[in-house]
Design an enzyme around this catalytic site. Structure first.
Site, PDB file in Angstrom:
ATOM      1  N   GLY A 306      14.935  -2.763   3.355  1.00  0.00           N
ATOM      2  CA  GLY A 306      14.111  -2.703   2.150  1.00  0.00           C
ATOM      3  C   GLY A 306      12.765  -2.075   2.471  1.00  0.00           C
ATOM      4  N   GLU A 307      11.742  -2.529   1.748  1.00  0.00           N
ATOM      5  CA  GLU A 307      10.355  -2.085   1.935  1.00  0.00           C
ATOM      6  C   GLU A 307      10.124  -0.628   1.528  1.00  0.00           C
ATOM      7  OE1 GLU A 307       9.099  -2.656   5.989  1.00  0.00           O
ATOM      8  OE2 GLU A 307       9.738  -4.747   6.061  1.00  0.00           O
TER       9      GLU A 307
END
Length: 340
Positions: A306-307
């Protein structure tokens, strides 16, 4: 398709085809170059002031044990983002991408003076095993907050934007949304998230199956996102819609970001015209979701972080697509013989 759009598409394709290379030899980069030219309505597109926005929020359902990590990791990782120490910070620095961190609903009181966009609707979504993740009013506020983030960034001259997220429990929320958006059995939408073992994965399946069964009447996109989504996911939906409204290039990260764009697509299918899907993640259902949207991702690196990390890693390839379109010689320019 308007006459202008038809002519631009043909001119872009002609420009791509007559570069000094065999026809189609740059593969998927040629499709990316064409797409960006169409988004920007020009034969010479540019990527200006690229931004990455990471939305963070907590999830009530995390308390049921759907993640391998405790809920406090969300705020701890936000502090890591702000300190510049996370993967997304490293990759954005490398590529010259400006990063913005948004508190969409983290269950923590951050001290003042941080470089954090405060768009907190409430501290954590509600536990969907007991009630909807958010009220109608909270849902609408989250959408508006996401739109406002992109509106502010657009004013800086940015025309290309990627979206990431942080929130313990958000693969569960995304799996529930995918199941309801596409009428797919929940079990085929569930993966290991942050790294669940077999017993933990079965527990997650049991919990999310119960959540789906609790809300049989939920049907529209807005109802699905309000009932099952997270505050960071809903803010991402609003942000993506605003980016499309402002005709920005939208870089889509992994499973959770793709669920957000799928919700936006259900409301306006044309949003995919502005999207580049940066990678296919190691999360179980992501490839299936991309196929449902008719999309092909640029990278497959078995990421599941993610991120927005997939966006940052794909950005050099996206820039390369723009660069070859603008800088590579044509057969005529280079005095190179084309095939007969």
């Amino acid at each position: 398709m308007t006459t202008f759009t038809f002519m631009l598409s043909n001119e872009l394709q002609h420009k791509i085809d007559f570069k000094t290379k065999p026809l189609g030899a740059l593969g998927h980069l040629e499709h990316i170059a064409h797409k960006i030219g169409m988004v920007q309505k020009t034969l010479s597109p540019q990527l200006l002031k690229p931004h990455m926005v990471v939305f963070a929020a907590d999830h009530g359902i995390a308390r049921a044990g759907v993640s391998a990590y405790p809920q406090e990791v969300t705020y701890q990782m936000v502090m890591n983002f702000l300190g510049g120490g996370a993967a997304i910070n490293v990759f954005c620095r490398q590529q010259g991408i400006e990063i913005k961190i948004v508190d969409a609903g983290v269950n923590f009181d951050f001290p003042e003076g941080l470089n954090l966009l405060d768009k907190k609707v409430r501290k954590s979504s509600r536990n969907i095993l007991e009630e909807s993740a958010m009220t109608v009013e909270e849902y609408q506020q989250a959408l508006e907050n996401g739109r406002s983030v992109v509106a502010e960034i657009a004013e800086t001259g940015c025309n290309s934007i990627g979206f990431g997220e942080m929130g313990i429990g958000n693969t569960s929320a995304s799996s529930l949304m995918m199941s309801k958006l596409f009428d797919i059995p929940i079990v085929s939408c569930i993966g290991r998230g942050t790294g669940l073992n077999d017993d933990q994965l079965q527990n997650k399946i049991n919990i999310l199956s119960s959540a789906i069964e609790k809300y049989p009447e939920v049907a529209t996109v807005d109802e699905i996102a309000q009932t099952f989504g997270g505050l960071e996911i809903v803010q991402m939906i609003g942000a993506m819609e605003e980016a499309f409204h402002r005709n920005m290039l939208i870089m889509v990260d992994g499973f959770i970001a793709t669920v957000a764009i799928a919700a936006a697509w259900k409301k306006n299918p044309e949003i995919l015209n502005n999207c580049i899907f940066c990678h296919v993640s190691d999360e179980n259902a992501h490839l299936q979701l991309l196929e449902l949207l008719g999309q092909k991702a640029l990278l497959n690196l078995n990421l599941r972080l993610g991120e927005g990390t997939g966006c940052a890693l794909a950005y050099p390839l996206i820039q390369s697509a723009v660069n070859f379109l603008n800088e590579m010689s044509s057969f005529e320019d280079a005095h190179v013989s084309n095939k007969e």
